[in-house]
Design an enzyme around this catalytic site. Sequence first.
Site, mmCIF file in Angstrom:
data_model
loop_
_atom_site.group_PDB
_atom_site.id
_atom_site.type_symbol
_atom_site.label_atom_id
_atom_site.label_comp_id
_atom_site.label_asym_id
_atom_site.label_seq_id
_atom_site.Cartn_x
_atom_site.Cartn_y
_atom_site.Cartn_z
ATOM 1 C CG ASP A 376 -16.146 -1.551 12.186
ATOM 2 O OD1 ASP A 376 -15.621 -1.483 13.669
ATOM 3 O OD2 ASP A 376 -14.713 -1.238 12.468
ATOM 4 C CG ASP A 716 -11.189 -0.462 10.089
ATOM 5 O OD1 ASP A 716 -11.514 -0.984 11.477
ATOM 6 O OD2 ASP A 716 -11.780 0.696 9.876
ATOM 7 C CG ASP A 720 -12.182 -4.516 13.825
ATOM 8 O OD1 ASP A 720 -12.683 -4.993 14.994
ATOM 9 O OD2 ASP A 720 -11.306 -4.152 13.209
#
Length: 1022
Positions: A376, A716, A720
């Site tokens: 990410d 996070d 996800d």
Amino acid sequence: MGKGAASEKYQPAATSENAKNSKKSKSKTTDLDELKKEVSLDDHKLNLDELHQKYGTDLTQGLTPARAKEILARDGPNALTPPPTTPEWIKFCRQLFGGFSILLWTGAILCFLAYGIQVATVDNPANDNLYLGVVLSTVVIITGCFSYYQEAKSSKIMDSFKNMVPQQALVIRDGEKSSINAEQVVVGDLVEVKGGDRIPADLRIISACSCKVDNSSLTGESEPQSRSPEYSSENPLETKNIAFFSTNCVEGTARGIVINIGDHTVMGRIATLASGLEVGQTPIAAEIEHFIHIITGVAVFLGVSFFILSLILGYTWLEAVIFLIGIIVANVPEGLLATVTVCLTLTAKRMARKNCLVKNLEAVETLGSTSTICSDKTGTLTQNRMTVAHMWFDNQIHEADTTENQSGISFDKTSLSWNALSRIAALCNRAVFQAGQDSVPILKRSVAGDASESALLKCIELCCGSVSQMRDRNPKIVEIPFNSTNKYQLSIHENDKADSRYLLVMKGAPERILDRCSTILLNGEDKPLNEEMKEAFQNAYLELGGLGERVLGFCHLKLSTSKFPEGYPFDVEEPNFPITDLCFVGLMSMIDPPRAAVPDAVGKCRSAGIKVIMVTGDHPITAKAIAKGVGIISEGNETVEDIAARLNIPVNQVNPRDAKACVVHGTDLKDLSHENLDDILHYHTEIVFARTSPQQKLIIVEGCQRQGAIVAVTGDGVNDSPALKKADIGVAMGIAGSDVSKQAADMILLDDNFASIVTGVEEGRLIFDNLKKSIAYTLTSNIPEITPFLVFIIANVPLPLGTVTILCIDLGTDMVPAISLAYERAESDIMKRQPRNPKTDKLVNERLISMAYGQIGMIQALGGFFSYFVILAENGFLPIDLIGIREKWDELWTQDLEDSYGQQWTYEQRKIVEYTCHTSFFVSIVIVQWADLIICKTRRNSIFQQGMKNKILIFGLFEETALAAFLSYTPGTDIALRMYPLKPSWWFCAFPYSLIIFLYDEARRFILRRNPGGWVEQETYY
């Protein structure tokens, strides 16, 4: 519009009975494939009349209570369906009977079976097999409980989703507002939300006032998004007129129609997807399974061979079965399960000290096998705080300091234009520091306000001193807050300078601000805004935008005292003051800057052969800029767009294979087939996926896994969680991570820093190497434990080593040394080699078995037999006379057995000599295991290069020797364990063999280093 009597034609988007019935008939796989597809909604495109037609809802009165009750009965409550959970006792049984444990259970059952046969056929059976069975069972139960305890803290994914579901909702039914339990909300309900509320279902906004929602848990975007009735994007996740279930309304108010509830909401789909995904076997579990196959194969081969041999040699069926069981059990390395578990636990503890919290022990090694990391961007690669990066004033771009400790570049802060720009940024700004933080460094302070304004506030506080004092000197009179229509924010302040009574300041979208200006401030003086200056502005704006930065324009106007005297009644509804012909002052651009340690960490990954892919919900330009900043796209590598720009040709004329780097937009990804995605992943070494949805992140992970990669994913947000669950190892963020992502992950980064993953990879690779060493050490002693039994069968000699003594080695003397190898430091730079290939680079391979069993183990067995024959010879039994003596030796009624010198021995005297031999054989194994432990420290380097810095290993050498002495000389062990004291000289019998092992392996490794890839490496390097 009719009052709330919903149209009979109404079929909710995804909650109709047809959908329910068809869903039952579909397989689970089809359902999951359906969930992996993009969200398909068209409600954001409908006008208010069409919404009324579709849902039958009066847009002012809402549904009637009766109609709401009908819909509730049909669709069920607005709640997430909990997935089928695995009962705790099944999880416990998996730990108790899974993997390596099954081998030990088989051994224990065979021991009890052998003991049963002996009880049925012999008058005074030995209890050895009973003890062995009990000990094996105990080892498995203790280790199973330990592993279960370690993992019991994991996998409660749905519980954390439940925390996201709001408790109450404000609905309008029959024109009356009422607060009801959120589970009672139905499709078609009219719902009102205000700042601080959690959205109770997916809503189509029909009216709003300054409404902003925080979608970060869903899309990963940290900036609050404004919500209004306008249709602004084809993509339902990006349009302004839909608010999503379980996101937060941060300010303003809105009213909307419920278009989806429960499992059918966007969040519900993610929850179902995350909890329904099948998770594959971890690499270490596959390795242990492979190891069990090898050990079982060796055990069964030896057992059956000697079963047949013993029948040929004339033993009875029952004796042959006892031998068969004995050989199979002797092959089971009893202590290895505990060793592996303890080694993984120690590494997990070591990783926790380095900010990697491992929830699942097997994940420790998986991280070391990782070949692709899908990371990410926000908060992992970046600092997760908007920071002012550049300013443009006096027709020049100035770089701001974005470092975490303010050790970077400084710019000229004496300029009059900077003075004016900083004043606008401080005054035209609603962000304030939260109270009681005077002692906290400015960059670490908490701010009430949005991300951009917080960045400006911190920048001005750092450069110019107290912003609150500046605001006190220039009190605000009136303000027009930012809105999506005019795209600017304006405020009027009392001016502390003598040149005018009031100062008007404005900030907003740069092109909108420039359009309202007729002059520009250069070196403190107003100059006409001519074409040349407009072009300079345009170039600066494009340059900063191209860096992926968010750019704001700033202007001001000193209101003349004659027109605007003290006490002038400013009106913001119908502005009675100028909002054009202002003076443009400059630009400020912000970015969420990369973390300091990330570029180095990405470089380490590259040299370790690990591909780092950025997957983000952010804009492609920003994503590409950060990717270049951290080295995911390395210097000199171009995307097709870069090549097209350099050659000045259209993008479609560039061969995609010419570009090493690649930035893929989520909308393009939507239309890609599996084959096209596989091509991108295969042919491009540096990849950025931007504007991706949760489903796409999952598809990317599956694509990497199709390529044979071991994939680690960082994330996070709730969005996800499906990808975290599907990945070989999911890594969640400890600080910014949502509860859902933490539950779905195998590992949590306590400091949210990408660099910690690289530390984890290093630890994972090290533990794989060290487990190999530990297993090689443990397996080697199997041969001196098995061969006495084989010689006992073939040569008919007194038993050289007893079962209880074998247990003392496997669960006593060998345990600490085997575990100490987990503390061994890396031989070379393990981050310079390619990730291991799970198909070819096994934890236990034929070469390791060949070294442990065929070479070192054989030398150890010779050492043991040497001490055995020495003791018997010293007591009168020469080796040649021992062959075939077993039957008489073990006969209870033979009290006058003659030795080689004619001395007679009673049964009890013979057994004391036999048990002394057992003790001596045991001590010999301990002594040859000294050398084995030292050579297992390193697989390639010389021991003189590696050194003896592992203090735990040195302690292990002393501990196993002390334990052997304790078992030999402590009064009472002769009765409890049949261990007898040895003469000091008998301790030295095995020393030459220990030295031979050391010299043999040093020579082998010397040849290995001299001829890399040669015959010795191919045959012996494990």
